[in-house]
Enzyme design. Structure first.
Site, PDB file in Angstrom:
ATOM      1  NE  ARG A 131      -4.393  -1.455   1.548  1.00 29.68           N
ATOM      2  CZ  ARG A 131      -4.699  -2.431   2.404  1.00 29.68           C
ATOM      3  NH1 ARG A 131      -4.031  -2.555   3.532  1.00 29.68           N
ATOM      4  NH2 ARG A 131      -5.671  -3.252   2.122  1.00 29.68           N
ATOM      5  CE  LYS A 153      -0.689  13.189 -15.351  1.00 33.56           C
ATOM      6  NZ  LYS A 153      -0.970  13.579 -16.747  1.00 33.56           N
ATOM      7  CD  GLU A 195       7.162  15.162 -22.934  1.00 32.19           C
ATOM      8  OE1 GLU A 195       6.521  16.220 -22.794  1.00 32.19           O
ATOM      9  OE2 GLU A 195       6.637  14.042 -22.846  1.00 32.19           O
ATOM     10  CE  LYS A 237       5.107  17.041 -14.864  1.00 29.83           C
ATOM     11  NZ  LYS A 237       5.308  15.768 -15.512  1.00 29.83           N
ATOM     12  CD  GLU A 247      -4.082  15.245 -16.474  1.00 31.67           C
ATOM     13  OE1 GLU A 247      -2.832  15.311 -16.535  1.00 31.67           O
ATOM     14  OE2 GLU A 247      -4.746  14.447 -17.134  1.00 31.67           O
ATOM     15  NE  ARG A 251       0.287  16.438 -13.755  1.00 32.40           N
ATOM     16  CZ  ARG A 251       0.985  15.770 -12.863  1.00 32.40           C
ATOM     17  NH1 ARG A 251       0.669  15.829 -11.591  1.00 32.40           N
ATOM     18  NH2 ARG A 251       2.009  15.022 -13.231  1.00 32.40           N
ATOM     19  CG  ASN A 255      -2.319  15.385 -21.003  1.00 36.02           C
ATOM     20  OD1 ASN A 255      -1.447  14.550 -20.847  1.00 36.02           O
ATOM     21  ND2 ASN A 255      -3.286  15.568 -20.133  1.00 36.02           N
ATOM     22  CG  HIS A 258       1.337  13.886 -24.218  1.00 35.86           C
ATOM     23  ND1 HIS A 258       2.024  15.010 -24.616  1.00 35.86           N
ATOM     24  CD2 HIS A 258       2.201  13.203 -23.413  1.00 35.86           C
ATOM     25  CE1 HIS A 258       3.237  15.016 -24.074  1.00 35.86           C
ATOM     26  NE2 HIS A 258       3.367  13.925 -23.339  1.00 35.86           N
ATOM     27  CG  HIS A 262      -0.543   9.001 -24.746  1.00 41.84           C
ATOM     28  ND1 HIS A 262      -1.139   9.421 -23.578  1.00 41.84           N
ATOM     29  CD2 HIS A 262       0.783   9.192 -24.570  1.00 41.84           C
ATOM     30  CE1 HIS A 262      -0.210   9.853 -22.742  1.00 41.84           C
ATOM     31  NE2 HIS A 262       0.966   9.736 -23.324  1.00 41.84           N
ATOM     32  CG  HIS A 275       6.420   9.463 -24.570  1.00 36.62           C
ATOM     33  ND1 HIS A 275       5.059   9.393 -24.735  1.00 36.62           N
ATOM     34  CD2 HIS A 275       6.654  10.607 -23.864  1.00 36.62           C
ATOM     35  CE1 HIS A 275       4.487  10.440 -24.146  1.00 36.62           C
ATOM     36  NE2 HIS A 275       5.440  11.201 -23.626  1.00 36.62           N
TER      37      HIS A 275
HETATM   38  N1  GLY Z   1       3.603  14.359 -18.372  1.00 32.90           N
HETATM   39  C1  GLY Z   1       2.418  15.091 -18.132  1.00 32.90           C
HETATM   40  C2  GLY Z   1       2.093  15.243 -16.686  1.00 32.90           C
HETATM   41  O1  GLY Z   1       2.893  14.888 -15.827  1.00 32.90           O
HETATM   42  O2  GLY Z   1       1.035  15.703 -16.362  1.00 32.90           O
END
Ligand code: GLY
Length: 379
Positions: A131, A153, A195, A237, A247, A251, A255, A258, A262, A275
């Protein structure tokens, strides 16, 4: 080059029922051997599992192992196969079993030493094993240093969608040694640069101009320049995740590129494009959508797309087409009530989130990707 540490802090404000939290991001050149005192000061348990991959194990995980051992920690290395296609629940299970066999309990910490795949997967293991146990990020690729190691994330892919299983789980600290960039391949460097361009495009027009002016020299790493870029991206960031850790809205601007990116990664089995390459295409398509939906001036779209083309992503494989990409986008986590939502660009340095353009514009933008080299970003 001096071996001092620069420090930046990610600080989350207190909300109802919780106190404020923060963690440091340390950056420096040749600093891996200094991780022991930092880990000790931040109360990382003595028992440590270093999760790395087959490429990084001999390059850097061994340094981290020795540095921790010499400082009185009890580290052990678990190595996973390299590559996005191994960022799966099967690999997570492999690591859980190894940790169980090694007798790891809640008095164990996980340190990720590697790129984005290692960091995401190791973070997910740390978030879920017993946990949740302490977690540290030691990113060794440009992409992980400017983006994925910061913000909490963590997660893995499913065959039909990227990062569909995961958690928000913040590290105790992030430790960025810019010396690790020296061994990066051109392909990895270009992937990370995608990025960096994203950060300039969505949040920082000055960073965008700086990158546009030095893109050629950037592809041969100049460590001083890279240190500045990494610190700047980490600060950007941090400012986003501090405002919206989980998010719930803002946030999502991170993206940009993305949603399409993705979908391309999932369709190509997470193995044909990196990526960074997939989001390079994603940003080109979403730039086109931004012209039609947000009024991004064509001249800015052209500059952005031309800069992205300088990263020379490999051509899209002919096993996929625009219709497949469009349909695969519906597995994106931003979809609400069956409607696609995007982060798009108003102008360079200013992004919008939660945008749902006309499907016709989206399809047109994706179709354009298949002729982008020929058309050279004409709008
Ligand atoms: N890589 C995008 C984020 O961390 O929200």
């Amino acid at each position: 080059m001096d071996r001092s540490l620069s420090k930046l802090t990610v600080a989350f404000p207190a909300d109802e029922g919780s106190t404020s939290r923060s963690y440091p991001i340390y950056t420096g050149h040749g600093i891996l051997s200094m991780i022991g005192p930092v880990a000790s000061e931040l109360h990382i348990p003595e028992r440590i599992i270093i999760i790395t991959d087959a490429n990084i194990e001999n390059l850097y995980a061994g340094h981290v192992y020795s540095a921790l051992l010499n400082f009185g920690f009890r580290p052990e290395i678990i190595s996973i196969p390299a590559g996005e296609k191994h960022k799966t629940l099967d690999t997570v299970r492999f690591v859980y079993d190894k940790m169980h066999d090694a007798g790891c309990g809640r008095d164990t910490a996980v340190i990720a030493v590697g790129g984005g795949v290692v960091g995401d997967l190791a973070g997910f293991v740390a978030a879920t094993y017993h946990r949740g146990i302490p977690f540290v990020q030691v990113p060794t690729t440009l992409l992980a240093q400017v983006d994925s190691s910061v913000g909490g994330k963590v997660g893995v892919n499913l065959p039909y969608g990227k990062n569909l299983v995961g958690a928000f789980y913040q590290p105790r600290f992030v430790f960025i040694d810019t010396k690790t960039l020296i061994t990066l391949s051109q392909r990895e460097l270009r992937s990370g640069m995608a990025e960096v361009i994203k950060y300039g495009t969505i949040l920082d027009g000055e960073l965008f101009e700086m990158i546009a002016g030095v893109i050629d020299s950037l592809l041969i790493p100049d460590i001083n320049l890279y240190s500045d870029i990494i610190e700047r991206c980490c600060a950007l960031k941090a400012s986003v995740v501090e405002r919206d850790e989980r998010e719930s809205g803002y946030r999502e601007i991170l993206n940009f590129g993305h949603t399409v990116g993705h979908a391309i990664e999932a369709l190509t089995g997470y193995s044909t494009l990196t990526h960074g390459e997939a989001i390079t295409y994603g940003m080109m398509a979403e730039t086109h959508t931004s012209v039609n939906h947000c009024g991004l001036p064509k001249e800015e779209a052209h500059r952005l797309c031309s800069l992205l083309l300088r990263l020379s992503p490999p051509p899209l494989p002919d096993t996929i087409d625009d219709e497949q990409i469009y349909l695969a986008m519906f597995n994106d986590k931003k979809v609400r009530s069956g409607v696609l939502r995007f982060s798009l660009i108003n102008k360079i340095g200013d992004a919008a989130f939660g945008e749902s353009p006309e499907p016709h514009y989206v399809k047109q933008s994706v179709r354009k990707l298949f002729t982008i080299y020929k058309d050279e970003c004409e709008y």
